[in-house]
Design a protein around this motif. Sequence first.
Motif, PDB file in Angstrom:
ATOM      1  N   GLY A  13       0.793  -1.218   0.000  1.00 27.60           N
ATOM      2  CA  GLY A  13       0.000   0.000   0.000  1.00 27.60           C
ATOM      3  C   GLY A  13       0.827   1.270   0.000  1.00 27.60           C
ATOM      4  N   ALA A  14       2.139   1.155   0.267  1.00 24.19           N
ATOM      5  CA  ALA A  14       3.000   2.340   0.343  1.00 24.19           C
ATOM      6  C   ALA A  14       3.962   2.454  -0.826  1.00 24.19           C
ATOM      7  N   GLY A  15       3.901   1.525  -1.780  1.00 21.05           N
ATOM      8  CA  GLY A  15       4.853   1.536  -2.882  1.00 21.05           C
ATOM      9  C   GLY A  15       4.767   2.776  -3.750  1.00 21.05           C
ATOM     10  N   GLY A  16       3.557   3.193  -4.094  1.00 22.25           N
ATOM     11  CA  GLY A  16       3.395   4.373  -4.938  1.00 22.25           C
ATOM     12  C   GLY A  16       3.940   5.617  -4.282  1.00 22.25           C
TER      13      GLY A  16
ATOM     14  N   ARG B 265      13.284   1.257  -7.389  1.00 25.37           N
ATOM     15  CA  ARG B 265      13.040  -0.191  -7.423  1.00 25.37           C
ATOM     16  C   ARG B 265      12.311  -0.611  -6.152  1.00 25.37           C
ATOM     17  N   VAL B 266      11.005  -0.454  -6.155  1.00 20.78           N
ATOM     18  CA  VAL B 266      10.182  -0.661  -4.971  1.00 20.78           C
ATOM     19  C   VAL B 266       9.234  -1.832  -5.203  1.00 20.78           C
ATOM     20  N   GLU B 267       9.122  -2.692  -4.213  1.00 19.67           N
ATOM     21  CA  GLU B 267       8.143  -3.764  -4.219  1.00 19.67           C
ATOM     22  C   GLU B 267       7.372  -3.735  -2.905  1.00 19.67           C
ATOM     23  N   GLU B 268       6.173  -4.291  -2.937  1.00 15.91           N
ATOM     24  CA  GLU B 268       5.326  -4.321  -1.753  1.00 15.91           C
ATOM     25  C   GLU B 268       5.216  -5.745  -1.215  1.00 15.91           C
ATOM     26  N   LEU B 269       5.059  -5.836   0.100  1.00 12.87           N
ATOM     27  CA  LEU B 269       4.884  -7.114   0.772  1.00 12.87           C
ATOM     28  C   LEU B 269       3.941  -6.900   1.940  1.00 12.87           C
ATOM     29  N   ALA B 270       3.144  -7.906   2.250  1.00 12.01           N
ATOM     30  CA  ALA B 270       2.219  -7.854   3.378  1.00 12.01           C
ATOM     31  C   ALA B 270       2.443  -9.069   4.266  1.00 12.01           C
ATOM     32  N   PRO B 271       1.993  -9.034   5.507  1.00 11.57           N
ATOM     33  CA  PRO B 271       2.062 -10.236   6.342  1.00 11.57           C
ATOM     34  C   PRO B 271       1.395 -11.422   5.646  1.00 11.57           C
ATOM     35  N   GLY B 272       2.092 -12.542   5.658  1.00  7.83           N
ATOM     36  CA  GLY B 272       1.594 -13.738   5.002  1.00  7.83           C
ATOM     37  C   GLY B 272       2.077 -13.918   3.582  1.00  7.83           C
ATOM     38  N   GLU B 273       2.696 -12.888   3.006  1.00  7.31           N
ATOM     39  CA  GLU B 273       3.218 -12.983   1.647  1.00  7.31           C
ATOM     40  C   GLU B 273       4.720 -13.267   1.675  1.00  7.31           C
TER      41      GLU B 273
ATOM     42  N   GLY C  10       0.992   1.992  11.707  1.00  7.90           N
ATOM     43  CA  GLY C  10       1.564   1.976  10.376  1.00  7.90           C
ATOM     44  C   GLY C  10       1.494   3.298   9.649  1.00  7.90           C
ATOM     45  N   HIS C  11       1.047   4.347  10.318  1.00 10.54           N
ATOM     46  CA  HIS C  11       0.921   5.659   9.676  1.00 10.54           C
ATOM     47  C   HIS C  11       2.257   6.393   9.680  1.00 10.54           C
ATOM     48  N   ARG C  12       2.539   7.077   8.614  1.00 13.58           N
ATOM     49  CA  ARG C  12       3.811   7.807   8.495  1.00 13.58           C
ATOM     50  C   ARG C  12       4.026   8.768   9.657  1.00 13.58           C
ATOM     51  N   TRP C  13       2.961   9.429  10.103  1.00 21.11           N
ATOM     52  CA  TRP C  13       3.114  10.473  11.116  1.00 21.11           C
ATOM     53  C   TRP C  13       2.610  10.042  12.480  1.00 21.11           C
ATOM     54  N   GLY C  14       2.410   8.756  12.697  1.00 20.30           N
ATOM     55  CA  GLY C  14       2.071   8.278  14.025  1.00 20.30           C
ATOM     56  C   GLY C  14       0.603   7.951  14.193  1.00 20.30           C
ATOM     57  N   PRO C  15       0.246   7.383  15.339  1.00 17.70           N
ATOM     58  CA  PRO C  15      -1.090   6.805  15.504  1.00 17.70           C
ATOM     59  C   PRO C  15      -2.224   7.804  15.514  1.00 17.70           C
ATOM     60  N   ARG C  16      -1.958   9.087  15.779  1.00 19.81           N
ATOM     61  CA  ARG C  16      -3.068  10.039  15.898  1.00 19.81           C
ATOM     62  C   ARG C  16      -3.334  10.826  14.623  1.00 19.81           C
ATOM     63  N   SER C  17      -2.491  10.682  13.607  1.00 15.43           N
ATOM     64  CA  SER C  17      -2.677  11.437  12.380  1.00 15.43           C
ATOM     65  C   SER C  17      -3.586  10.693  11.411  1.00 15.43           C
ATOM     66  N   THR C  18      -4.348  11.427  10.629  1.00 17.01           N
ATOM     67  CA  THR C  18      -5.203  10.828   9.600  1.00 17.01           C
ATOM     68  C   THR C  18      -4.794  11.288   8.199  1.00 17.01           C
ATOM     69  N   ARG C  19      -3.711  12.033   8.083  1.00 19.29           N
ATOM     70  CA  ARG C  19      -3.241  12.520   6.790  1.00 19.29           C
ATOM     71  C   ARG C  19      -1.913  11.861   6.439  1.00 19.29           C
ATOM     72  N   GLY C  20      -1.665  11.715   5.150  1.00 21.35           N
ATOM     73  CA  GLY C  20      -0.415  11.125   4.714  1.00 21.35           C
ATOM     74  C   GLY C  20      -0.526   9.630   4.499  1.00 21.35           C
ATOM     75  N   PRO C  21       0.559   8.997   4.059  1.00 19.85           N
ATOM     76  CA  PRO C  21       0.532   7.573   3.709  1.00 19.85           C
ATOM     77  C   PRO C  21       0.357   6.680   4.933  1.00 19.85           C
ATOM     78  N   GLN C  22      -0.263   5.555   4.711  1.00 21.58           N
ATOM     79  CA  GLN C  22      -0.467   4.582   5.769  1.00 21.58           C
ATOM     80  C   GLN C  22      -0.390   3.181   5.176  1.00 21.58           C
ATOM     81  N   ALA C  23       0.250   2.260   5.878  1.00 23.16           N
ATOM     82  CA  ALA C  23       0.326   0.856   5.497  1.00 23.16           C
ATOM     83  C   ALA C  23       0.566   0.056   6.769  1.00 23.16           C
ATOM     84  N   VAL C  24       0.105  -1.168   6.799  1.00 20.07           N
ATOM     85  CA  VAL C  24       0.190  -1.985   8.004  1.00 20.07           C
ATOM     86  C   VAL C  24       1.646  -2.251   8.357  1.00 20.07           C
ATOM     87  N   ALA C  25       2.013  -2.021   9.618  1.00 18.66           N
ATOM     88  CA  ALA C  25       3.362  -2.331  10.086  1.00 18.66           C
ATOM     89  C   ALA C  25       3.557  -3.843  10.119  1.00 18.66           C
ATOM     90  N   MET C  26       4.818  -4.266   9.941  1.00 19.21           N
ATOM     91  CA  MET C  26       5.084  -5.697   9.831  1.00 19.21           C
ATOM     92  C   MET C  26       6.510  -6.009  10.245  1.00 19.21           C
TER      93      MET C  26
END
Length: 270
Positions: free
Chosen positions: A83-86, A95-103, A121-137
């Motif tokens: 979800g964060a590759g773009g 040279r970016v690839e994406e991976l998720a838990p279980g892959e 998994g948010h770029r700016w921390g748990p309280r922000s709703t703006r910017g990129p977000q992807a599940v931490a792993m």
Amino acid sequence: MAEVGLRFVGHSTVRIELADRVVLTDPVLTRRVSALTRVAGTCTAADRARVDLVLLSHLHGDHLHLPSLRLLGPGVRVVVPRGAGGWLRRKGIRRVEELAPGEELVEGGLRVTGVPAEHSGHRWGPRSTRGPQAVAMGHLVTGAGVTVYAAGDTDLFPGMADLPDIDVALLPVWGWGPTLGPGHLTPARAARAVELLAPRVTVPVHWGTLALAGLTRAPGRAGARMRRLLVDPPHEFAAAVARLGLDTRVAVTPPGCDVELPELAPDSPA
């Protein structure tokens, strides 16, 4: 464990040499990271040489550090949570690839498996709703009969005890500040993670490297506490593991140093 070479570069950055490949976890290679200053020794050119694969556990700036990624050059394969590759490509990382838990993905003789983590998994921390977000792993890196678990940032999570056999666990035991927010392991909780994971060797990471500029020189209790927290967490962790009577070897390694791994035959007890 002659098949694997490890160097604790600092913070969550570990150089893994395994199956004729070089892997770098969450590379932080500069003197500064936003408001944080590196208080451990300077990273060297050898720390970033010949890197084949970069594994990013989540998007926080002390783990996904764009200036450090740019130091590695455009040909390095960078793996980011799905979800964060773009977003990362728009920042100039090619040279970016994406991976998720279980892959899984393959790099030469290595197999990398994504596993869960309990962390924002948010770029700016748990309280922000703006910017990129992807599940931490986290990541399992397997090759030449050895499996290394790079936890990234995490607290205990459901299923931790169900991860496959682990030879070396890279476990966070603190952070960069005087307190820890949610989604982190304290030394005591990291010992509980060892109890669940049962690795043959555990390397405490995420300590002793970064601090808020000036805090380590501050007078009084605040400065004294920060100076203590740059040194004590891995030793508190090792003591907690010993109290639990766990069958693992704790390899406390200062930032910027090679990890001394025991010579263990396959399937021998730790």
